[in-house]
Scaffold this active site. Structure first.
Site, short mmCIF file in Angstrom:
data_model
loop_
_atom_site.label_atom_id
_atom_site.label_comp_id
_atom_site.label_asym_id
_atom_site.label_seq_id
_atom_site.Cartn_x
_atom_site.Cartn_y
_atom_site.Cartn_z
N HIS A 1 -3.70 -46.05 -0.56
CA HIS A 1 -4.22 -46.51 -1.76
C HIS A 1 -5.09 -45.87 -2.63
O HIS A 1 -5.14 -45.30 -3.73
CB HIS A 1 -4.83 -48.17 -1.67
CG HIS A 1 -5.38 -48.41 -2.85
ND1 HIS A 1 -6.52 -48.54 -3.24
CD2 HIS A 1 -4.59 -49.34 -3.87
CE1 HIS A 1 -6.64 -49.13 -4.62
NE2 HIS A 1 -5.57 -49.69 -4.94
N ARG B 1 -3.54 -1.22 -6.34
CA ARG B 1 -2.56 -2.48 -6.04
C ARG B 1 -3.35 -3.33 -7.25
O ARG B 1 -4.13 -3.31 -7.94
CB ARG B 1 -2.89 -3.05 -4.91
CG ARG B 1 -4.30 -3.45 -4.55
CD ARG B 1 -4.30 -4.23 -3.08
NE ARG B 1 -5.82 -4.51 -2.94
CZ ARG B 1 -6.23 -4.56 -1.73
NH1 ARG B 1 -5.47 -4.36 -0.56
NH2 ARG B 1 -7.55 -4.76 -1.65
N GLU C 1 16.79 -43.03 -5.93
CA GLU C 1 15.81 -43.17 -4.94
C GLU C 1 16.27 -43.34 -3.68
O GLU C 1 15.70 -43.42 -2.70
CB GLU C 1 14.51 -43.65 -5.45
CG GLU C 1 14.81 -45.08 -5.92
CD GLU C 1 13.49 -45.79 -6.46
OE1 GLU C 1 12.35 -45.31 -6.15
OE2 GLU C 1 13.36 -46.81 -6.92
N LYS D 1 0.76 -1.11 0.04
CA LYS D 1 -0.01 0.00 -0.12
C LYS D 1 0.87 1.43 0.05
O LYS D 1 0.52 2.20 -0.67
CB LYS D 1 -1.09 -0.07 1.20
CG LYS D 1 -1.92 1.16 1.30
CD LYS D 1 -2.98 0.91 2.52
CE LYS D 1 -3.85 0.04 2.14
NZ LYS D 1 -4.61 -0.32 3.39
N GLY E 1 -8.00 -7.77 5.30
CA GLY E 1 -8.72 -7.96 6.45
C GLY E 1 -7.97 -8.58 7.41
O GLY E 1 -8.54 -8.56 8.53
N ASP F 1 10.72 -41.73 -2.46
CA ASP F 1 11.44 -42.66 -1.82
C ASP F 1 12.87 -42.02 -1.37
O ASP F 1 13.05 -42.02 -0.08
CB ASP F 1 11.91 -43.80 -2.50
CG ASP F 1 10.97 -44.88 -2.47
OD1 ASP F 1 10.31 -44.92 -1.29
OD2 ASP F 1 10.71 -45.83 -3.31
N ARG G 1 9.42 -48.70 -15.63
CA ARG G 1 10.20 -49.09 -14.53
C ARG G 1 9.71 -50.57 -14.14
O ARG G 1 8.46 -50.78 -14.26
CB ARG G 1 9.55 -48.19 -13.45
CG ARG G 1 10.28 -48.40 -11.92
CD ARG G 1 9.92 -47.66 -10.76
NE ARG G 1 8.47 -48.08 -10.37
CZ ARG G 1 7.74 -47.30 -9.38
NH1 ARG G 1 8.49 -46.34 -8.80
NH2 ARG G 1 6.59 -47.68 -9.14
N TYR H 1 14.23 -33.28 -17.73
CA TYR H 1 12.66 -33.17 -17.92
C TYR H 1 11.95 -33.49 -16.09
O TYR H 1 12.87 -33.86 -15.67
CB TYR H 1 12.01 -34.31 -18.73
CG TYR H 1 12.46 -35.51 -18.53
CD1 TYR H 1 11.56 -36.55 -17.57
CD2 TYR H 1 13.69 -36.41 -18.92
CE1 TYR H 1 11.79 -37.70 -17.18
CE2 TYR H 1 13.85 -37.65 -18.43
CZ TYR H 1 12.78 -38.25 -17.60
OH TYR H 1 13.01 -39.42 -17.25
N CYS I 1 10.73 -38.16 -11.62
CA CYS I 1 9.51 -38.59 -11.88
C CYS I 1 8.62 -38.98 -10.57
O CYS I 1 7.82 -39.61 -10.57
CB CYS I 1 9.47 -40.02 -12.46
SG CYS I 1 10.39 -41.45 -11.47
N MET J 1 -5.20 -7.48 9.19
CA MET J 1 -4.65 -6.60 9.85
C MET J 1 -5.43 -5.33 10.18
O MET J 1 -6.23 -5.09 9.52
CB MET J 1 -3.10 -6.39 9.32
CG MET J 1 -2.09 -7.51 9.68
SD MET J 1 -0.58 -7.45 9.30
CE MET J 1 -0.91 -6.61 7.75
N ARG K 1 -3.19 2.93 8.91
CA ARG K 1 -3.48 1.58 8.14
C ARG K 1 -2.09 0.77 8.04
O ARG K 1 -1.10 1.23 7.75
CB ARG K 1 -3.89 1.76 6.64
CG ARG K 1 -5.36 2.54 6.55
CD ARG K 1 -5.63 2.63 5.10
NE ARG K 1 -6.62 3.89 4.74
CZ ARG K 1 -8.02 3.31 4.83
NH1 ARG K 1 -8.21 2.01 4.45
NH2 ARG K 1 -8.89 4.29 4.55
N SER L 1 16.48 -41.48 -13.37
CA SER L 1 15.35 -40.66 -12.86
C SER L 1 15.36 -40.55 -11.77
O SER L 1 15.20 -41.82 -10.75
CB SER L 1 14.24 -41.58 -13.45
OG SER L 1 12.98 -40.97 -13.18
#
Lengths: 896, 896
Positions: A459, A337, A758, A23, A102, A782, A623, A865, A845, A104, A93, A777
């Site tokens: 699961h 803002r 891993e 502000k 809202g 893990d 895998r 990647y 991955c 503060m 303010r 990868s």
């Protein structure tokens, strides 16, 4: 030199957000730009931090600087603070680095006392206005600065209002307002044992301190935790000359956006209330005008404001959220803002602004939060309908937000019936104590899944996320009774067939239906445009984790450039394959095992054929089998129960003998810590034939598709390697199989062998591993588990969330990569791996592949990647582009 | 320059062991020293390796070099290889870098054929000797070089021998020997389809090749694996002029040690057989003379030999094991090497030689294998009695050698009865399917423990090792039936009360009693002397892991300089404390929990008081509670069984309700991977009051002992820290308690707070942790588990041993620290920790603290101390000294 704690508005600018808050920087920038901003000054965030570290005392010199700034402000306004003849009033303010709406505190009308209120009345010729302002000061000051309960003031006010004819604020007479002021002061004195201060500097000093204090108020702390904002920013305090929208019909106050924050359409959007102060708009007691109606109601003011608004948008090159006041026909800007907006609006505005030539493509890409893209890709509840449901008391429980998206349907407590009812055309939400592989069919035909037990890697959660199915897991407050087909929560019972709604984005569970808003990715033109720009910019490739051809296809539509992780275990979980899988595990000799493997081979081959076809021309990383064998066997505890029961009743001795035998097998495979037991490459090494069969299936599928003209790129990934010998031996054995198959099939396909990194030891010895791996990868799930020694299955339910809540951990390391610890291992492995094999292909991955912060890290560390679940692909494309831009800009960290 | 593959004996010396093998280097050194060594040469180990890498072909130039060396040898001996007039015969023997007795092959008498045998007969005037030599050549060559089954030759030989009057070798006539030669040749031809080679160079070439091949023979490979010797050393081949001990009574052959290898006494020790070749001594068909008897039988030869032997000992400065032959009164030395000796002899010899001024203290310390010290500290079976037991067929099974030492006693199948019978004065061996905390009483009163299930970290193994109790664990071949109080193995039944013997050093289980030999540390003067020298030399401190005052005392007697790990959980396991512990875990509120904690406080305090007293003046490192809570609760599977049974029968509903409630609690605490669940510092953080109670107990005990004049040094250790905040928060809370207690007690004690480094992330972020830790103690067990992702409970039974067997891992990383991987983490943490806090105290308290190889690593990496179980303290003292010496010598690795 003494520290500068205080900046006049004309001393700052927009780049000083960290010091002056959002502000303060906005007011300074507008002042600098010559816009009508009431004179004032900002006390810096540094002063706030110094206040805390000095044990709640203003830092040395600050108050003196405030006094000089007040003198300057008096000079500029020609008014005097506390001067009965021409009183200067100010607002006080908060203003943090980012907007925390809202959260503060604010105090208005500071500077009024029995004398100055008289002066104000005379000067404004409006005694009513003067006393109205005074009573506002007392109640706000009491509430905000002194923690007097607001209801005490409200009761008095409401009582007076009730006595008027109209019953509105404006119906109060001057006398009434004077009486209210007196009563407020009495409340103040009663509650606090002291008089309301007449000393205007005392008012100012205490108001500034109250704003400082509000930085660690409950609301603010909670907000920061939810928004992952640091505590050590502090807040600035803006002290600003009061202007008054409540000085008659030529006065008023408003808030407005330069574009529609819901849709992104390009027109002014907001509200204006004549003869009112800001808090009246918020209070909602009078209905404000839509800002465009102001054009008719008051064309002069409207056109004045429109010009300023358009200028501000051009100046800031972003949609602005503005507050303004008109005092007797003169426009005053109180705040500007960047405006908050919906995901859809954000994307439209960004794309439009590029087309308008206002911003660059890079800027557009940077303006969108990845979470906004994510939000757009999941169905969500209509917010209003959801709010109504909450206010009706329909929110039953809140569980883990295990898989995002909203779903409504009839509760069904059994997978079989869920499939039946879904096929009969009903929308179903499957409700289970927890799910098992047997429930997958029922899950996939349902709209959403709700479980009583289980964490973010249960699961249910894993299957749901992989299938973009909304899921609330571990809603421990509900008690599921599958036999009675119902669940209950606090005595409230939901029966099978009752409508329920779940929000997997928030974890909320509702009784009743809530309308959802769906998304069709193909029709989101603006998003497609934005992501195409992201694709031009990013360096990281975006792969996907997909186990089935349909997932592969979907991910490709969403922009995936390859499969980074195709898990092969689901192929072992499918119901009709279970006998062969169990037979394979229970086999006593290699020959016996081979019989079952021969059964499995054509099934696996068929799985891979579909995937290669779907990914024609793109790499597919497969895998080899990873989980511990007991996962494919019946549950140990259930078997113990069954065996004990059968022994006890003495009936059906054949069944007992069978179950006892099965229990012995299960016990033999049972592990204390299965996560670190016989799994991953260890299975390949210890159970001859399994990974050979998988490799044969992969290469038979690849060769056959290649013969059909499919462009196949196979990457075989050996999991959970800790020691180079594991990799060397497995790879040699499997590459032999691969070559054998290609010779049999009479065709060569492009292939690589590589490993997952891993285990911590895998990362530490990556230089060695790279000798035998053409790609790495990173399995950061893990890797995180083993680096911290956190078993995710246990930790998330037992202490991890609590750790994050209590700030012991800055974040859940399974959601966002722990860059300090686990990231260091990743960086080491990247460096060492590349030293051994400069052209090694490096990817990741784990679930972190879809997390924007983690993606920034993976970009920085130089991976080729990231691979994530299909529905995170668009998010990852955006995040990867943002990482590339930041790198170009040389930013050292991501400042959200 | 062409590679030199062949060295004449006068071209080498003792420092060329790697190239020439131990035997070759010995022969060269003796030749150089002018001792009577028959001329010959050595084909290098490099030639052996080159032979393998060229696909079983002699490397280029080797054979030519062999031929030239033969020429030299002919020149030196004045004989001709294959020369019928004056034939040169040679022996062809293996000779690796270290002695591998009997593991590889030897061919004697190479050079005989129908012509040369005649020449030998004429030249020696002894036709019998010549044909005896010839038949030996054919059978050895056939067996060793061509794999003809030795029995075929033996049968013929035995048949002829049976026809003589005396029935001995020397009773065979010349004609008989000629017939034997003919029959041997017939066997050779029948088995191999070719004639026995008359070409002496073919004999030589094939004999050399056979020695090369024997390097990868089964026996040799097994030996190397057992002794942790690398495969890539290869063997040298020694070709040496034959000398003959079988040329009449003035000839003979012998083996001797310069000192007694059993006791270390200083006198010649060995055997001599007149008119014989070496193999006759080994065959045992004739009884040799004790070497000292030779003094009377043949004083000339004796004094010749004694002089050479003493000279060799002085030359090598170590006890020598020599082979020699006397040919017609002339002494020939065929081999000398450092002699193998018992642990006790080794120590006596080392100490004696220092006293004789022959070697330095450093050398004495280096000469003793740490395992020899270990062996001395445990009772062992009388070897002869054990061999007899084996030949009787009393070896029932072989399990895991879980805790070293030998024990004999009556088998008892129940802890209660074990205590009763032990109190009645019987020696008891406790036999259990597996043990639990309830069995500790029975274990501690027994002589040894045998379990059917469980690995090297099973409860039985851990308790046994900690108490120096012999234990064989996981003897899966035996089937324990506790109800019938018996176990059976292959149909053989051992009942309660039957005598059995177990060897925890080897894992063997015998039926019947085998006498054991005990050790009294205090009376082993030589050992005490040696260790006192080690103490002068070593830099590493040696601490101990001790949970009880009696262990602390014992360790102190054995030389421990502090406690590096005092576990506090046993205090929770004790029977009378269980109700309070279970109550603490089940508590629903902090207040309820506090009640139980208050009960536990005085008990814990008493534990610590005893320990501080025992360690007066030395540091005591106390680890706060570490294991997951469920370990203190009843077994989940047993509860499920009980509940199911109670439900089924319907009897005793109160008991059922109680058990159901307990089961719910157990389920709530149950974890999928408890090793990585709610344990270590996480318990302290999540279960308020527990570690505070422990800290209070520690400091109350410390203060009260200090007031009594005990010199107390407390080190409080916070376990399983992954993130600095865990440590910071725990430490702050606990240090507050510590200060509180000291203020209450009105006395200050010396204390430190520190942490275990046992998660990979802890190691990676050690620099951060060091800000809040005054010491680090590496918990290398857990660090190994998490770095590899090996749950020790599962891995050792399921794949780890197999991994080591198959060479996938060079060693079991839980026994000897994995320096490549885990060691790298330790080194990083040491470096980063010290950078943050230069005076940080660094130690290690995992099981590796007692492993010599690991101790070398910890020395190198710069730790201040290692902590090991009390009975490993002497071993560690020695190993630490050896590490210091090697560092001084600048050795880069430990060459055993």
């Amino acid at each position: 030199m003494a520290t500068k704690w205080v900046y006049l508005f004309d001393e700052g600018n927009r780049d000083m957000r960290e010091l002056l808050g959002g502000k303060g920087a906005g007011l300074a920038e507008m002042t600098k730009a010559g816009l009508p901003v009431p004179p004032g000054f900002t006390v810096t965030t540094e002063a706030c931090l110094a206040y805390y570290s000095a044990g709640h005392t203003f830092p040395e010199g600050m108050w003196d600087q405030v006094l000089s700034a007040m003198k300057e402000t008096e000079k500029k306004t020609g008014k005097g603070f506390g001067d009965p003849k021409n009183p200067l009033l100010v607002s006080v303010r908060s203003g943090a680095r980012v907007s925390m709406p809202g959260m503060m505190d604010t105090v208005l009308n500071v500077g009024l006392n029995p004398e100055t209120v008289q002066g104000l009345a005379e000067l404004s010729g409006n005694e009513r206005f003067a006393y109205d302002s005074y009573r506002r000061l007392i109640s706000m000051f009491g509430r905000v600065v002194k923690d007097v309960p607001g209801e005490l003031f409200d009761e008095v006010f409401d009582a007076y209002r009730a006595r008027t004819e109209g019953g509105g604020d404006t119906d109060l007479t001057v006398d009434m307002l004077k009486e209210i002021v007196a009563e407020y002061k009495a409340i103040y004195k009663r509650e606090l044992g002291q008089d309301f201060p007449d000393d205007v500097y005392q008012q100012l000093s205490e108001a500034i301190e109250a704003v400082f204090m509000s930085w660690f108020g409950n609301k603010a702390v909670t907000y920061r935790r939810l928004n992952k904002l640091p505590d050590d920013w502090g807040t600035a305090v803006n002290v600003c000359t009061m202007v008054f929208g409540n000085m008659g019909e030529e006065s008023g106050t408003g808030v407005a956006f330069t574009r529609d924050p819901s849709t992104g359409e390009k027109h002014l959007f907001g509200e204006y209330l004549a003869n009112a102060q800001g808090e009246d708009v918020v209070a909602g007691t009078r209905t404000p005008l839509h800002i465009e109606e102001l054009q008719r109601a008051n064309p002069t003011i409207y056109s004045q404001f429109l010009e300023v608004a358009q200028g501000l948008e051009r100046h800031y090159r972003d949609m602005q959220d503005m507050e303004f006041t008109v005092e007797r026909g003169k426009l005053w800007m109180l705040q500007t803002r960047s405006g908050k907006r919906t995901a859809r609006a954000a994307i439209k505005i960004a794309v439009d602004m590029v087309n308008e030539g206002l911003i660059t493509k890079e800027e557009a890409v940077q303006r969108i939060e990845p979470s906004q893209v994510d939000a757009m890709l999941h169905p969500s509840f209509d917010q209003k309908a959801k709010d109504e449901a909450i206010s009706r008391g329909d929110l039953l429980a809140t569980g883990l937000n295990a898989s995002p998206g909203a779903a409504t349907g009839v509760a069904v407590f059994d997978s079989e019936r869920a499939m039946q009812r879904a096929q009969a055309g009903e929308d179903v939400v499957l409700v289970r104590p927890e799910t098992s592989p047997d429930d997958v069919g029922g899950m996939l035909t349902s709209r959403g899944v709700l479980t009583q037990h289980g964490g973010a890697t249960s699961h249910a959660a894993v299957v749901a996320r992989g299938n973009n199915l909304p899921c609330v897991a571990g809603a421990e407050d509900i008690s599921v009774d599958t036999e009675r087909r119902q669940f209950s929560v606090d005595g409230r019972v939901v029966k099978e067939g009752d409508l329920i709604s779940i929000d997997g984005t928030t974890g909320e569970v509702f009784v009743g239906a809530i309308p959802t808003i769906d998304v069709d990715f193909a029709r989101e033109q603006n998003l497609a445009t934005l992501l195409s720009w992201a694709d031009e910019i990013r360096r990281l490739g975006i792969y996907t984790n997909a186990d089935y051809p349909r997932d592969a296809k979907r991910a490709r539509e969403l922009g995936a450039e390859g499969i980074g992780l195709c898990r092969t275990e689901h192929m072992f979980f499918e119901e009709e394959r279970r006998p062969a899988v169990v037979g394979m595990i229970m086999a006593r000799t290699d020959e016996e095992r081979q019989k079952y493997l021969d059964e499995l081979l054509p099934l696996q081959r068929a799985d891979f054929e579909g995937i290669f076809e779907a990914m024609d021309g793109l790499p597919v990383t497969i895998r080899l089998i990873d989980p511990p064998m007991h996962e494919f066997l019946p549950d140990r505890e259930e078997l113990i129960e069954e065996v004990t029961r059968l022994r006890c009743t003495g009936e059906n001795p054949e069944l007992l003998a069978d179950r006892e035998r099965m229990l012995r097998v299960v016990e033999a495979h049972w592990e204390t810590n299965p996560m670190m037991g016989l799994r991953g490459c260890r299975v390949g090494l210890m159970m001859p034939g399994v990974t050979e069969m998988q490799t044969r299936a992969i290469f038979e599928a690849a060769c056959r598709q290649a013969k059909k003209g499919v462009d196949v790129h196979v990457e075989v990934m050996i999991p959970l390697v800790s020691h180079v010998n594991e990799l060397r031996i497995e790879r040699e054995a499997l590459e032999r199989v691969a070559k054998e198959v290609m010779a049999e099939e009479g065709i060569e396909v492009d292939y690589k062998f590589g490993t997952m990194i891993e285990t911590p030891r895998g990362a530490i010895t990556a230089g060695e591993l790279a000798k035998h791996a053409e790609f790495f990868s990173f399995g950061t799930n893990d890797l995180t588990q083993m680096s911290f020694g956190f078993s995710r299955d246990d930790a998330e339910g037992k202490f991890l969330l609590d750790y994050v809540e209590r700030g012991i951990l800055p974040q859940n390391p399974f959601q966002s990569l722990d860059q300090t610890g686990v990231g260091k291992l990743v960086a080491m492995a990247v460096k060492d791996g590349r030293e051994t094999r400069p052209d090694i292909e490096l990817g990741i991955c784990g679930e972190h592949g879809g997390d924007p912060d983690s993606i920034h890290f993976f970009h920085k560390v130089g991976l080729a990647y990231v691979s994530c679940s299909p529905f995170r692909v668009p998010v990852a494309r955006l995040a990867a582009a943002q990482a590339a831009i930041e790198e170009k800009q040389g930013a050292t960290f991501r400042d959200k």
